[in-house]
Design a protein around this motif. Structure first.
Motif, PDB file in Angstrom:
ATOM      1  N   PHE A 189    -123.005 -61.545  60.832  1.00 54.69           N
ATOM      2  CA  PHE A 189    -123.903 -62.690  60.834  1.00 54.69           C
ATOM      3  C   PHE A 189    -124.301 -63.071  59.415  1.00 54.69           C
ATOM      4  N   HIS A 190    -124.794 -64.279  59.284  1.00 56.17           N
ATOM      5  CA  HIS A 190    -125.228 -64.795  57.989  1.00 56.17           C
ATOM      6  C   HIS A 190    -126.290 -63.864  57.402  1.00 56.17           C
ATOM      7  N   PRO A 191    -126.218 -63.580  56.104  1.00 59.20           N
ATOM      8  CA  PRO A 191    -127.202 -62.661  55.501  1.00 59.20           C
ATOM      9  C   PRO A 191    -128.648 -63.041  55.786  1.00 59.20           C
ATOM     10  N   GLU A 214    -130.201 -68.139  68.388  1.00 60.21           N
ATOM     11  CA  GLU A 214    -129.065 -68.926  67.916  1.00 60.21           C
ATOM     12  C   GLU A 214    -128.941 -68.691  66.416  1.00 60.21           C
ATOM     13  N   LEU A 215    -127.814 -68.066  66.008  1.00 60.38           N
ATOM     14  CA  LEU A 215    -127.658 -67.617  64.629  1.00 60.38           C
ATOM     15  C   LEU A 215    -126.284 -67.998  64.093  1.00 60.38           C
ATOM     16  N   ARG A 216    -126.133 -67.874  62.785  1.00 61.21           N
ATOM     17  CA  ARG A 216    -124.865 -68.201  62.121  1.00 61.21           C
ATOM     18  C   ARG A 216    -124.040 -66.946  61.897  1.00 61.21           C
ATOM     19  N   MET A 217    -122.723 -67.115  62.017  1.00 61.17           N
ATOM     20  CA  MET A 217    -121.814 -65.984  61.840  1.00 61.17           C
ATOM     21  C   MET A 217    -120.567 -66.450  61.094  1.00 61.17           C
ATOM     22  N   ARG A 218    -119.975 -65.527  60.334  1.00 61.73           N
ATOM     23  CA  ARG A 218    -118.646 -65.746  59.774  1.00 61.73           C
ATOM     24  C   ARG A 218    -117.723 -64.689  60.369  1.00 61.73           C
ATOM     25  N   ASP A 219    -116.638 -65.121  61.056  1.00 62.88           N
ATOM     26  CA  ASP A 219    -115.768 -64.157  61.726  1.00 62.88           C
ATOM     27  C   ASP A 219    -114.812 -63.494  60.736  1.00 62.88           C
ATOM     28  N   ALA A 220    -113.956 -62.631  61.261  1.00 60.09           N
ATOM     29  CA  ALA A 220    -113.065 -61.840  60.406  1.00 60.09           C
ATOM     30  C   ALA A 220    -112.072 -62.705  59.638  1.00 60.09           C
ATOM     31  N   ASP A 221    -111.812 -63.933  60.123  1.00 63.73           N
ATOM     32  CA  ASP A 221    -110.900 -64.856  59.442  1.00 63.73           C
ATOM     33  C   ASP A 221    -111.620 -65.781  58.476  1.00 63.73           C
ATOM     34  N   GLY A 222    -112.938 -65.578  58.306  1.00 60.36           N
ATOM     35  CA  GLY A 222    -113.691 -66.394  57.357  1.00 60.36           C
ATOM     36  C   GLY A 222    -114.220 -67.689  57.936  1.00 60.36           C
ATOM     37  N   PHE A 471    -123.954 -83.243  40.891  1.00 62.59           N
ATOM     38  CA  PHE A 471    -123.882 -83.282  42.346  1.00 62.59           C
ATOM     39  C   PHE A 471    -123.010 -82.115  42.807  1.00 62.59           C
ATOM     40  N   GLU A 472    -123.557 -81.287  43.718  1.00 67.49           N
ATOM     41  CA  GLU A 472    -122.845 -80.112  44.198  1.00 67.49           C
ATOM     42  C   GLU A 472    -122.519 -80.250  45.674  1.00 67.49           C
ATOM     43  N   PHE A 473    -121.303 -79.829  46.049  1.00 66.72           N
ATOM     44  CA  PHE A 473    -120.850 -79.899  47.439  1.00 66.72           C
ATOM     45  C   PHE A 473    -120.338 -78.516  47.840  1.00 66.72           C
ATOM     46  N   THR A 474    -121.049 -77.902  48.772  1.00 67.92           N
ATOM     47  CA  THR A 474    -120.708 -76.534  49.181  1.00 67.92           C
ATOM     48  C   THR A 474    -120.582 -76.467  50.697  1.00 67.92           C
ATOM     49  N   GLU A 475    -119.938 -75.387  51.160  1.00 62.66           N
ATOM     50  CA  GLU A 475    -119.678 -75.250  52.578  1.00 62.66           C
ATOM     51  C   GLU A 475    -120.958 -75.106  53.372  1.00 62.66           C
ATOM     52  N   GLY A 476    -121.061 -75.841  54.501  1.00 57.24           N
ATOM     53  CA  GLY A 476    -122.223 -75.760  55.358  1.00 57.24           C
ATOM     54  C   GLY A 476    -122.087 -74.621  56.343  1.00 57.24           C
ATOM     55  N   PRO A 477    -123.091 -74.411  57.248  1.00 56.18           N
ATOM     56  CA  PRO A 477    -123.122 -73.258  58.132  1.00 56.18           C
ATOM     57  C   PRO A 477    -122.128 -73.318  59.277  1.00 56.18           C
ATOM     58  N   ALA A 478    -121.511 -74.454  59.577  1.00 58.41           N
ATOM     59  CA  ALA A 478    -120.575 -74.538  60.704  1.00 58.41           C
ATOM     60  C   ALA A 478    -119.354 -75.351  60.376  1.00 58.41           C
TER      61      ALA A 478
END
Length: 482
Positions: A189-191, A214-222, A471-478
């Motif tokens: 799960f998300h830190p 309801e929480l965020r997760m990153r699976d084994a494939d990223g 301006f910064e663009f980074t990956e969101g939670p989903a």
């Protein structure tokens, strides 16, 4: 479930065959016994009818009961098969067991053998049906898990052991033969969400409190996912002995919710534009035309024309927002540097210089990424007073589209060395219609924000290393860049 037990009795002795069928039906009124004179006829009956058990002699002319059993096992691997034979020996029994016999019973003199045989048949069939029903239920359970993206899990407190279903492992991006403990699960799960889950799980064990999160997760494939996790403590004799729950992938649901929220926000934006941004130039145009009628002053017509041109620009920007929407259906690996240079060629940049320091490939819609970069370059040209250089580069670390070992990026930035954006208005610069210049429509950065959101990127504004805007663009939670 049909309570009848359909038995096929195969024996080359017609008198014994018929007698056995009659006595078995007397022993158990659930039995419906059919007979066959040998293995060939037995196979024919198996092909044309439905049976719950086969009872066969061993010593038959032409083909033994073991050979018959082997052919039956080829087509019916789990069908109960009882060898009922007058030729008993350890060798025959061993052969029968190797061939997959369900039970082995030697013929004896007396009626007791038929009672024993009837009991063996009923037991074998009941076990067979129970196994098939359990298999069917497990299959339905697995299909329901897969369709609903829901997996089940259990943690036994007493033995400190855990169980997870195959769907839980699939949600984690793991093979179905993997092992997963509760603590290992939490690490996916998300830190920022781990302590909440760890605390809820501990409260279920210590205080018997259920949880539904309801929480965020990153699976084994990223891949990033949204997960619903529920836990329910189970008690025995007043003590909590286990916690059971479910894990559900709700990423699509979250995306639909976010899409609906964005659609509602866009409707509000359009309503604001129509009621405010377009009304103002319409009033200007109307006033200038009235002035032209009264005075015949040609500059009044020019003022009306400017106001109408502004309306046209606003309408084009609104259509851009409406046509493209805020989702990207398909992405491809796109080289950031190449698209940045394409965008640079389409904007009147005056004396500005471009510096691109990135070999990263983003998972993006190429045309919409170029649109984002074009608008950022145009924003610097229009608002970046004193700017001489626009720099574009990557932010570390995150998985890229190419996903090579050790090749990571957290997104990218576009920065200049101009006057920058005051901290007090950074939260507003992406709002539709917001501008600090009277001649601007205020839609350039709104379109940038929309393109970023469509890709699942989060957007931020800060100071560049040279004091300008970054301006910064980074990956969101989903979702995200790779």
């Amino acid at each position: 479930m049909d309570s009848r037990i359909r038995v096929l009795h195969v024996d080359d002795d017609p008198e014994f065959r018929d007698l056995t069928a009659e006595l078995l039906e007397r022993e158990n009124d659930r039995f419906d016994v059919r007979t066959a004179a040998g293995p060939t006829e037995g196979r024919t009956q198996l092909e044309s009818g439905e049976f719950d058990c086969v009872v066969s002699d061993f010593d038959m002319p032409g083909e033994s009961g073991i050979a018959f059993l082997e052919t039956v096992r080829g087509d019916y691997p789990d069908l109960p098969f009882i060898l009922f034979t007058g030729k008993g020996s350890e060798e025959v029994a061993s052969e029968a067991i190797s061939a997959g016999v369900t039970d082995y019973l030697q013929k004896t003199i007396g009626a007791e053998q038929y009672e024993l045989l009837a009991n063996r048949i009923a037991t074998a069939v009941d076990q067979y049906r129970t196994a098939r029903e359990l298999e069917r239920q497990n299959d339905l359970f697995e299909k329901a898990e897969s369709i609903g993206n829901v997996g089940a899990w259990e943690y036994d407190i007493v033995s400190d052991t855990s169980y997870v279903s195959d769907e839980v492992l699939r949600i984690h991006g793991l093979d179905t033969d993997a092992h997963l403990t509760p603590e290992e699960t939490i690490e996916y799960f998300h830190p920022d969400d781990r302590e909440q889950l760890r605390g809820a799980f501990r409260a279920a064990i210590d205080a018997g409190r259920s949880y539904d999160l309801e929480l965020r997760m990153r699976d084994a494939d990223g891949r990033q996912r949204w997960i619903r996790t529920r836990g329910e403590p189970q008690s025995e004799d007043g003590d909590i002995v286990r916690v059971r729950g479910i894990l559900q992938d709700i990423t699509d649901q979250k995306r639909r919710e976010r899409k609906l929220e964005r659609q509602n926000a866009r409707l509000e934006e359009f309503a604001h534009v129509v009621s405010h941004d377009i009304r103002n130039p319409l009033q200007v145009a109307s006033g200038q035309l009235e002035l032209a009628r009264q005075t015949g002053d040609p500059t009044a017509f020019a003022g009306a024309e400017d106001a109408l041109n502004r309306i046209e620009t606003i309408v084009e920007n609104i259509l851009t927002l409406a046509r493209h929407g805020r989702t990207v259906d398909e992405t491809e690996p796109v080289p950031l540097a190449a698209v940045a240079r394409e965008a640079w060629e389409t904007v009147e940049t005056g004396g500005l210089a471009l510096s691109v320091d990135s070999e990263v490939e983003l998972a993006a819609d190429r045309e919409r990424l170029r649109q984002l970069l074009e608008n950022l370059v145009a924003n610097t040209v229009e608002h970046g007073e004193g700017a001489e250089t626009i720099r574009i580069g990557e932010i570390q670390p995150l998985y890229t589209a190419t996903r090579a070992d050790g090749d990571t990026t957290n997104g990218f930035y576009v920065a200049d060395d101009g006057v920058g954006i005051p901290e007090g208005i950074r939260d507003e610069v992406f709002d539709s219609g917001f501008t600090t210049a009277a001649e601007s429509t205020g839609f350039g950065l709104a379109i940038v924000a929309q393109v970023a959101e469509a890709h699942g990127w989060e957007t931020a504004v800060t100071d560049s290393r040279d004091g300008g805007a970054r301006f910064e663009f980074t990956e969101g939670p989903a979702g995200g860049t790779g």
